[in-house]
Design an enzyme around this catalytic site. Structure first.
Site, PDB file in Angstrom:
ATOM      1  N   CYS A   1       0.796  -1.226   0.000  1.00 17.38           N
ATOM      2  CA  CYS A   1       0.000   0.000   0.000  1.00 17.38           C
ATOM      3  C   CYS A   1       0.832   1.280   0.000  1.00 17.38           C
ATOM      4  O   CYS A   1       0.285   2.378  -0.094  1.00 17.38           O
ATOM      5  CB  CYS A   1      -0.942   0.006   1.195  1.00 17.38           C
ATOM      6  SG  CYS A   1      -1.829  -1.548   1.407  1.00 17.38           S
TER       7      CYS A   1
ATOM      8  N   HIS B   1      -3.317   7.870   5.671  1.00 14.88           N
ATOM      9  CA  HIS B   1      -3.458   6.534   5.086  1.00 14.88           C
ATOM     10  C   HIS B   1      -4.895   6.065   5.312  1.00 14.88           C
ATOM     11  O   HIS B   1      -5.525   5.548   4.397  1.00 14.88           O
ATOM     12  CB  HIS B   1      -2.443   5.575   5.689  1.00 14.88           C
ATOM     13  CG  HIS B   1      -2.352   4.271   4.973  1.00 14.88           C
ATOM     14  ND1 HIS B   1      -2.055   4.190   3.627  1.00 14.88           N
ATOM     15  CD2 HIS B   1      -2.539   2.992   5.396  1.00 14.88           C
ATOM     16  CE1 HIS B   1      -2.061   2.911   3.256  1.00 14.88           C
ATOM     17  NE2 HIS B   1      -2.346   2.172   4.305  1.00 14.88           N
TER      18      HIS B   1
ATOM     19  N   GLU C   1      -2.401   5.352  13.341  1.00 12.05           N
ATOM     20  CA  GLU C   1      -1.993   6.533  12.581  1.00 12.05           C
ATOM     21  C   GLU C   1      -2.222   7.814  13.378  1.00 12.05           C
ATOM     22  O   GLU C   1      -1.370   8.710  13.389  1.00 12.05           O
ATOM     23  CB  GLU C   1      -2.745   6.601  11.253  1.00 12.05           C
ATOM     24  CG  GLU C   1      -2.303   7.759  10.376  1.00 12.05           C
ATOM     25  CD  GLU C   1      -2.801   7.671   8.941  1.00 12.05           C
ATOM     26  OE1 GLU C   1      -2.282   8.418   8.097  1.00 12.05           O
ATOM     27  OE2 GLU C   1      -3.702   6.848   8.671  1.00 12.05           O
TER      28      GLU C   1
ATOM     29  N   LYS D   1      -9.850   7.743   1.030  1.00 11.31           N
ATOM     30  CA  LYS D   1     -10.228   6.350   0.765  1.00 11.31           C
ATOM     31  C   LYS D   1     -11.706   6.135   1.036  1.00 11.31           C
ATOM     32  O   LYS D   1     -12.323   5.214   0.490  1.00 11.31           O
ATOM     33  CB  LYS D   1      -9.403   5.394   1.626  1.00 11.31           C
ATOM     34  CG  LYS D   1      -7.952   5.237   1.195  1.00 11.31           C
ATOM     35  CD  LYS D   1      -7.239   4.234   2.078  1.00 11.31           C
ATOM     36  CE  LYS D   1      -5.799   4.001   1.637  1.00 11.31           C
ATOM     37  NZ  LYS D   1      -4.916   5.156   1.912  1.00 11.31           N
TER      38      LYS D   1
ATOM     39  N   HIS E   1      -9.564   1.941  -1.361  1.00 10.53           N
ATOM     40  CA  HIS E   1      -8.128   1.736  -1.169  1.00 10.53           C
ATOM     41  C   HIS E   1      -7.542   1.131  -2.440  1.00 10.53           C
ATOM     42  O   HIS E   1      -7.772  -0.035  -2.744  1.00 10.53           O
ATOM     43  CB  HIS E   1      -7.916   0.803   0.020  1.00 10.53           C
ATOM     44  CG  HIS E   1      -6.504   0.706   0.485  1.00 10.53           C
ATOM     45  ND1 HIS E   1      -5.419   1.091  -0.283  1.00 10.53           N
ATOM     46  CD2 HIS E   1      -5.975   0.256   1.660  1.00 10.53           C
ATOM     47  CE1 HIS E   1      -4.303   0.892   0.398  1.00 10.53           C
ATOM     48  NE2 HIS E   1      -4.612   0.382   1.580  1.00 10.53           N
TER      49      HIS E   1
ATOM     50  N   PHE F   1       1.328  -2.987   4.555  1.00 10.23           N
ATOM     51  CA  PHE F   1       1.601  -4.312   5.088  1.00 10.23           C
ATOM     52  C   PHE F   1       3.088  -4.603   4.881  1.00 10.23           C
ATOM     53  O   PHE F   1       3.679  -4.238   3.857  1.00 10.23           O
ATOM     54  CB  PHE F   1       0.776  -5.378   4.365  1.00 10.23           C
ATOM     55  CG  PHE F   1      -0.647  -5.492   4.853  1.00 10.23           C
ATOM     56  CD1 PHE F   1      -1.074  -4.883   6.014  1.00 10.23           C
ATOM     57  CD2 PHE F   1      -1.563  -6.253   4.142  1.00 10.23           C
ATOM     58  CE1 PHE F   1      -2.372  -4.998   6.460  1.00 10.23           C
ATOM     59  CE2 PHE F   1      -2.871  -6.384   4.573  1.00 10.23           C
ATOM     60  CZ  PHE F   1      -3.291  -5.760   5.738  1.00 10.23           C
TER      61      PHE F   1
END
Length: 406
Positions: free
Chosen positions: A165, A297, A308, A329, A334, A393
């Site tokens: 990502c 994010h 976050e 998003k 996403h 990830f």
């Protein structure tokens, strides 16, 4: 050698909110949701049936039969967005020294996932023993970067970054550093993704991080992320090069930093994210109090959003309460490896137009996400410095800092 300044002179996109930059920014200003019921083969076999899908897109309108045989959907998206970005930049011909000093760095997590899916069906479901001879060049992760380089005769540094990502932010950061160091004058950068096929969605279902209803970042009742697809492409350019040819400058790329959590393959780390945020500020010689907006994010998962927010609080201290932080998003989904590139459009909009894109779907305050998340409606606000966060990830983090051109 003095570090060179890097600016953005072109932008292009296709995503669930629009097939170009103007329509995408209009949708962001209106807080429009591009997440809808998926229209893909075997959707009835999926438990997650929604996504930020690009609709009303006919590949035959844009590409001929020979091109379609070579271009996976993620490459098609890339080429269309690159054309828009190039057109806006005013760059059209690359030859000689300029071609040698211009390149392409793009991000994607999966590359030609639709091609993988189609050919697995051919071999395993239909029982055929042959696939198309161009399957490998069609599905490889570097296909989009290679086709962009060939389309525009870009002969400088060109490659693909695959860091889940964070792929697009890592790619754009590398492009920024290439120009700042003097290794290139012009770089086409950004990223794309198209995983909204049966196999692509089914794989993500297995992680149990997907929402079946909506993406609600920072809201207490959030229940997961929603996949999207599309591309975001930018023209990064040496400031003096852009100024000499009278180019319109959208924003300045001021700083970039990366970090690795080195802890867990899927659980995010507050410390790793905070290091990347602080590193981008240090790289750009930016005071924390100068930052007005962060494009988060903000995936809508329980773990990401609270981590976050904690990282932002750590990096900014008391100034965190004065920051605006939103996740687009919630509108376009996403885009995995392409997500940072589409989200950078919201950062450019904040700097140029004074409009902060909202976090839509926000319904219930969460004490662990107690920042100003610009809930549900866009906001007019003048900001001079913005950040774009990407936390992947694998614990790989990448943060870009942009500022209004002084």
């Amino acid at each position: 050698m003095t570090a060179r300044r890097v600016v953005i002179t072109g932008a292009g996109t296709i995503n669930a909110l629009g097939h170009d930059v103007p329509s995408t920014l209009e949708a962001m200003r209106e807080g429009r949701c591009g997440i809808r019921a998926l229209d893909i083969q075997d959707v009835d076999r999926l438990s997650v049936k929604i996504g930020g899908q690009v609709i009303e897109f006919d590949e035959h309108t844009h590409f001929n039969r020979q091109q379609i045989a070579l271009y996976d959907r993620f490459t098609q998206f890339t080429l269309l967005a690159a054309k828009e970005a190039m057109t806006q930049s005013g760059l059209s011909e690359f030859g000689g020294r300029m071609a040698a000093r211009s390149g392409v760095i793009l991000g994607t997590a999966g590359g030609g996932v639709n091609t993988w899916d189609e050919n697995y069906r051919t071999v395993y479901e239909a029982g055929k023993n042959r696939v198309h001879p161009f399957v490998v060049p069609k599905l490889m992760n570097n296909a989009a970067a290679s086709h962009v380089s060939m389309e525009w005769n870009l002969k400088g540094p060109s490659f693909t970054v695959a860091t889940a990502c964070a792929s697009s932010n890592h790619a754009m950061g590398q492009a920024f550093w290439m120009i700042r160091s003097g290794a290139a004058d012009v770089m086409v950068t950004g990223g794309s993704e198209s995983m909204l096929c049966f196999g692509g969605v089914k794989a993500w279902e297995g992680l149990r991080v997907m929402s079946k209803t909506a993406c609600r970042p920072f809201s207490a009742n959030r229940d997961g992320m929603v996949q999207g697809e599309g591309a975001g492409i930018f023209i990064f350019e040496d400031y003096d090069h852009a100024k000499a040819r009278g180019a319109e400058i959208l924003a300045e790329v001021a700083g970039f930093a990366m970090s690795s959590d080195a802890s867990d393959i899927v659980m995010p780390s507050k410390q790793g994210a905070a290091r990347a945020i602080s590193g981008a500020l240090e790289d750009g010689r930016i005071a924390p109090t100068d930052v007005g907006y962060i494009n988060a994010h903000g995936t809508g998962t329980a773990a990401n959003d609270k981590t976050e927010c904690a990282a932002v609080a750590d990096a900014f201290g008391t100034h965190a309460d004065s920051l605006m932080i939103s996740s687009t998003k919630s509108m376009h989904g996403h885009l995995i490896g392409g997500t940072g590139a589409v989200e950078l459009l919201a950062c450019v909009m904040a700097l140029r137009d004074g409009v902060i894109a909202p976090t839509i779907g926000y319904e219930e305050p969460d004490p662990e996400c107690a920042l100003d998340v610009v809930p549900n409606e866009a906001r007019d606000a003048k900001v001079d410095v913005v950040l774009s966060n990407a936390f992947a990830f694998g614990g790989l983090n990448a943060v870009l800092a942009l500022k209004r051109l002084a």
